[in-house]
Scaffold this motif. Sequence first.
Motif, PDB file in Angstrom:
ATOM      1  N   UNK A 202       6.007   2.903 -14.146  1.00 12.15           N
ATOM      2  CA  UNK A 202       6.259   3.241 -15.457  1.00 12.15           C
ATOM      3  C   UNK A 202       7.592   2.968 -16.310  1.00 12.15           C
ATOM      4  N   UNK A 203       7.764   2.885 -17.880  1.00 12.51           N
ATOM      5  CA  UNK A 203       8.259   2.119 -18.570  1.00 12.51           C
ATOM      6  C   UNK A 203       9.672   3.110 -18.981  1.00 12.51           C
ATOM      7  N   UNK A 204      10.484   3.181 -19.756  1.00 11.00           N
ATOM      8  CA  UNK A 204      11.196   3.511 -20.004  1.00 11.00           C
ATOM      9  C   UNK A 204      12.791   2.790 -20.686  1.00 11.00           C
TER      10      UNK A 204
ATOM     11  N   UNK B 296      -2.124  -9.291 -17.589  1.00 10.13           N
ATOM     12  CA  UNK B 296      -1.677  -8.114 -17.806  1.00 10.13           C
ATOM     13  C   UNK B 296      -1.571  -7.178 -18.246  1.00 10.13           C
ATOM     14  N   UNK B 297      -2.365  -6.269 -19.238  1.00  7.95           N
ATOM     15  CA  UNK B 297      -2.514  -5.240 -20.028  1.00  7.95           C
ATOM     16  C   UNK B 297      -1.447  -4.367 -19.722  1.00  7.95           C
ATOM     17  N   UNK B 298      -0.556  -4.131 -20.845  1.00  5.02           N
ATOM     18  CA  UNK B 298       1.000  -3.072 -20.056  1.00  5.02           C
ATOM     19  C   UNK B 298       0.387  -1.906 -20.415  1.00  5.02           C
ATOM     20  N   UNK B 299      -0.418  -1.023 -20.220  1.00  2.00           N
ATOM     21  CA  UNK B 299      -1.208   0.475 -19.991  1.00  2.00           C
ATOM     22  C   UNK B 299      -1.311   0.938 -18.959  1.00  2.00           C
TER      23      UNK B 299
ATOM     24  N   UNK C  67       4.253   6.699 -23.040  1.00  2.00           N
ATOM     25  CA  UNK C  67       3.747   7.461 -22.171  1.00  2.00           C
ATOM     26  C   UNK C  67       2.598   6.433 -21.729  1.00  2.00           C
ATOM     27  N   UNK C  68       2.173   5.807 -21.853  1.00  2.00           N
ATOM     28  CA  UNK C  68       1.026   5.242 -21.115  1.00  2.00           C
ATOM     29  C   UNK C  68       1.696   3.296 -20.429  1.00  2.00           C
TER      30      UNK C  68
ATOM     31  N   UNK D 298      12.358  -2.106 -24.357  1.00  2.00           N
ATOM     32  CA  UNK D 298      11.977  -0.597 -22.762  1.00  2.00           C
ATOM     33  C   UNK D 298      12.301  -1.570 -21.222  1.00  2.00           C
ATOM     34  N   UNK D 299      12.083  -0.628 -20.015  1.00  2.00           N
ATOM     35  CA  UNK D 299      12.902  -1.339 -19.288  1.00  2.00           C
ATOM     36  C   UNK D 299      12.070  -0.373 -17.419  1.00  2.00           C
TER      37      UNK D 299
END
Length: 300
Positions: A16-18, A141-144, A6-7, A24-25
């Motif tokens: 957002x990722x799935x 580039x923090x992925x959150x 979710x984050x 993950x994509x």
Amino acid sequence: MRDLLPILRCPTCGGALGRESETYACAACGPFLTTGGQPVLVDFERSILEREGFVARAGASPIPRRGAPAALKRIFKGRNAAAERTAGAMNARLPKDALVLVVGGGAVGSGAEELYGGHLELVGLDIYATPNTRLVADAHDLPFADESFDAVWVQAVLEHVLDPARVVSEIWRVLKPGGLVFADTPFMQQVHEGGYDFTRFTNSGHRWLFRRFEEIESGVSGGAGSALLWSIRYFIRAVTGSPRLGAVAVVPLFWLRFFDGRSRAHADAASGVFFFGRKSAESLAPADILQFYHGSRSDR
């Protein structure tokens, strides 16, 4: 251990990722690599990491030998009292299951041990995968998502990033309002980790880097004695051409670090400096930094 999906956000577009198969994509940017079961959420086009090299190393560190053996480090560096003190303070201030991001968490930093195995939930990331990390990412580039974490721990990392100000901006972004940050960064230390070493900070420069944070405590993580040990070690290394001989030669001089203090004089000659603070809606003004310097501690 909570689900991070979710984050998680795409490091390229912020979307957002799935989940897609075992990774993950991003709907716009496509799937990401995995290594050792951990997602590799890196935009290789904007990172110092190269995709081909990362794949060839199977996610291992790009630095073949990360520092001296642990036993020698304990003799040479001792314990990081500032980190120990702050780890205890974070445990006391944060509620059960608070989410703490450890940037550069591939290895446990000296003094950070109290954070692990306690009531806090740690999310470690680094540019390589280890049992201490949950994902690989570039701190630029923090992925959150915004305001995802209760605290961020960034120890002995900011000297190894190309743009420390951008990394600190990212830390501010992912912290919740009032979230805590601890940073420990070298001042008087020679180059370590080869080509992945870029920057040093005075105590005042470090405070300005974290100007959008309210100070709880800051100062010296390693004083003049530790700085002298670093210099002797690297002098011998430079003259002899032997890193091993330089490391061994300072073992009998370990007692120099017991001269470390916390005064402003030690801050001016520090091996390393630290900052512990909370996210703020306000920022220091340029004139404030002079007041910060003159207000530094004057005791040992």
